[in-house]
Design a protein around this motif. Structure first.
Motif, PDB file in Angstrom:
ATOM      1  N   GLU A 236       0.819  -1.202   0.000  1.00 50.85           N
ATOM      2  CA  GLU A 236       0.000   0.000   0.000  1.00 50.85           C
ATOM      3  C   GLU A 236       0.857   1.258   0.000  1.00 50.85           C
ATOM      4  O   GLU A 236       1.839   1.357   0.726  1.00 50.85           O
ATOM      5  CB  GLU A 236      -0.935   0.001   1.213  1.00 50.85           C
ATOM      6  CG  GLU A 236      -1.981   1.069   1.153  1.00 50.85           C
ATOM      7  CD  GLU A 236      -3.083   0.904   2.192  1.00 50.85           C
ATOM      8  OE1 GLU A 236      -3.959   1.759   2.223  1.00 50.85           O
ATOM      9  OE2 GLU A 236      -3.041  -0.070   2.965  1.00 50.85           O
TER      10      GLU A 236
ATOM     11  N   ILE B  83     -10.878   7.593  -3.817  1.00 48.43           N
ATOM     12  CA  ILE B  83      -9.816   6.580  -3.830  1.00 48.43           C
ATOM     13  C   ILE B  83      -9.535   6.135  -2.394  1.00 48.43           C
ATOM     14  O   ILE B  83      -9.292   6.946  -1.521  1.00 48.43           O
ATOM     15  CB  ILE B  83      -8.527   7.133  -4.470  1.00 48.43           C
ATOM     16  CG1 ILE B  83      -8.760   7.457  -5.937  1.00 48.43           C
ATOM     17  CG2 ILE B  83      -7.376   6.150  -4.311  1.00 48.43           C
ATOM     18  CD1 ILE B  83      -7.612   8.188  -6.603  1.00 48.43           C
TER      19      ILE B  83
ATOM     20  N   VAL C  67      -4.243   2.900  -3.017  1.00 46.59           N
ATOM     21  CA  VAL C  67      -3.235   2.985  -4.068  1.00 46.59           C
ATOM     22  C   VAL C  67      -2.156   1.999  -3.642  1.00 46.59           C
ATOM     23  O   VAL C  67      -1.588   2.123  -2.556  1.00 46.59           O
ATOM     24  CB  VAL C  67      -2.641   4.406  -4.211  1.00 46.59           C
ATOM     25  CG1 VAL C  67      -1.538   4.413  -5.252  1.00 46.59           C
ATOM     26  CG2 VAL C  67      -3.717   5.412  -4.541  1.00 46.59           C
TER      27      VAL C  67
ATOM     28  N   LYS D 127       1.131  -0.806  -4.891  1.00 48.74           N
ATOM     29  CA  LYS D 127       2.156  -1.117  -5.891  1.00 48.74           C
ATOM     30  C   LYS D 127       2.510  -2.588  -5.812  1.00 48.74           C
ATOM     31  O   LYS D 127       2.493  -3.190  -4.741  1.00 48.74           O
ATOM     32  CB  LYS D 127       3.403  -0.278  -5.643  1.00 48.74           C
ATOM     33  CG  LYS D 127       3.170   1.199  -5.814  1.00 48.74           C
ATOM     34  CD  LYS D 127       4.425   1.991  -5.527  1.00 48.74           C
ATOM     35  CE  LYS D 127       4.143   3.467  -5.711  1.00 48.74           C
ATOM     36  NZ  LYS D 127       5.310   4.288  -5.461  1.00 48.74           N
TER      37      LYS D 127
ATOM     38  N   ARG E 170       1.016  -0.539 -10.670  1.00 49.81           N
ATOM     39  CA  ARG E 170       0.278   0.251  -9.686  1.00 49.81           C
ATOM     40  C   ARG E 170      -1.216   0.079  -9.902  1.00 49.81           C
ATOM     41  O   ARG E 170      -1.701   0.197 -11.022  1.00 49.81           O
ATOM     42  CB  ARG E 170       0.649   1.713  -9.831  1.00 49.81           C
ATOM     43  CG  ARG E 170       0.061   2.588  -8.756  1.00 49.81           C
ATOM     44  CD  ARG E 170       0.546   3.982  -8.923  1.00 49.81           C
ATOM     45  NE  ARG E 170      -0.633   4.806  -9.100  1.00 49.81           N
ATOM     46  CZ  ARG E 170      -0.617   6.106  -9.202  1.00 49.81           C
ATOM     47  NH1 ARG E 170       0.524   6.745  -9.210  1.00 49.81           N
ATOM     48  NH2 ARG E 170      -1.714   6.774  -9.337  1.00 49.81           N
TER      49      ARG E 170
ATOM     50  N   THR F   1      -5.022   1.384  -8.493  1.00 56.07           N
ATOM     51  CA  THR F   1      -5.752   2.404  -7.748  1.00 56.07           C
ATOM     52  C   THR F   1      -7.196   1.955  -7.681  1.00 56.07           C
ATOM     53  O   THR F   1      -7.803   1.643  -8.705  1.00 56.07           O
ATOM     54  CB  THR F   1      -5.657   3.771  -8.454  1.00 56.07           C
ATOM     55  OG1 THR F   1      -4.280   4.114  -8.605  1.00 56.07           O
ATOM     56  CG2 THR F   1      -6.356   4.843  -7.654  1.00 56.07           C
TER      57      THR F   1
END
Length: 184
Positions: free
Chosen positions: A34, A97, A100, A102, A114, A116
């Motif tokens: 995260e 959102i 997010v 990775k 990535r 989202t």
């Protein structure tokens, strides 16, 4: 996982529960890391506003009102300006959102992907909309997007218990339709 029970008539509780479960599924099953950058920016704006208000409070305590008039005016104006910036930031940048994350290649060969994830549950509505955006991180790669809209009644029973397996299956299906196996 222990069963989650909420008040099924509370829209905020429904949205937050589904958001948290989606976050948990993506991080646990797929090993995403995260990224807290959006939240950090929001916290920085809030901290600056509170620091400004605290400075005005302390200054007014040390130097009574007539002497602190200009400091109070400037700190109050700055506080309200920062609250305006915070409102614009949450509405224009964050846009619902809640995650997010990775996907870092442990070998360091492949670029970092990535994902989202944002959601929306309008007031007095039962349709929960969840949107995944994924970018492989490769040069020139376009961001792919998939959305799922479904009634919250498909994930909660009459008593307000979350049907976790059903929700998890939908999140996994949405994720797998967007992210290829080689990207994982």
């Amino acid at each position: 996982m222990e069963p989650i029970k909420i008040d099924k008539w509370d829209g905020s509780a429904l949205k937050n529960t589904l958001d948290d479960c989606c976050r948990g599924v993506l991080i646990e099953k797929y090993g995403y890391t995260e990224c807290h950058k959006l939240m950090d920016i929001r916290l920085t704006i809030c901290t600056a506003a509170v620091a400004c208000a605290a400075f005005a409070l302390v200054y007014d305590y040390l130097y009574a009102f007539p002497a602190s008039k200009m400091v109070l005016i400037s700190c109050s104006s700055t506080y309200f300006l920062l609250m305006g910036v915070l409102t614009l930031y949450t509405n224009l940048v964050e846009k619902g959102i809640f995650l997010v994350a990775k996907k870092v290649d442990p070998t360091g060969i492949d670029p970092t992907g990535r994902i989202t994830v944002s959601s929306c549950l309008k007031r007095f509505d039962d349709i929960y909309q969840i949107c995944f955006e994924y970018n492989t991180g490769k040069k020139g790669a376009k961001t792919k997007e998939k959305t799922l809209s479904r009634s919250v009644a498909s994930w909660f029973d009459e008593d307000g218990h979350l049907l976790f397996d059903s929700f998890k299956a939908d999140v996994i299906q949405l994720h797998n339709s967007l992210v290829s196996k080689k990207d994982l």
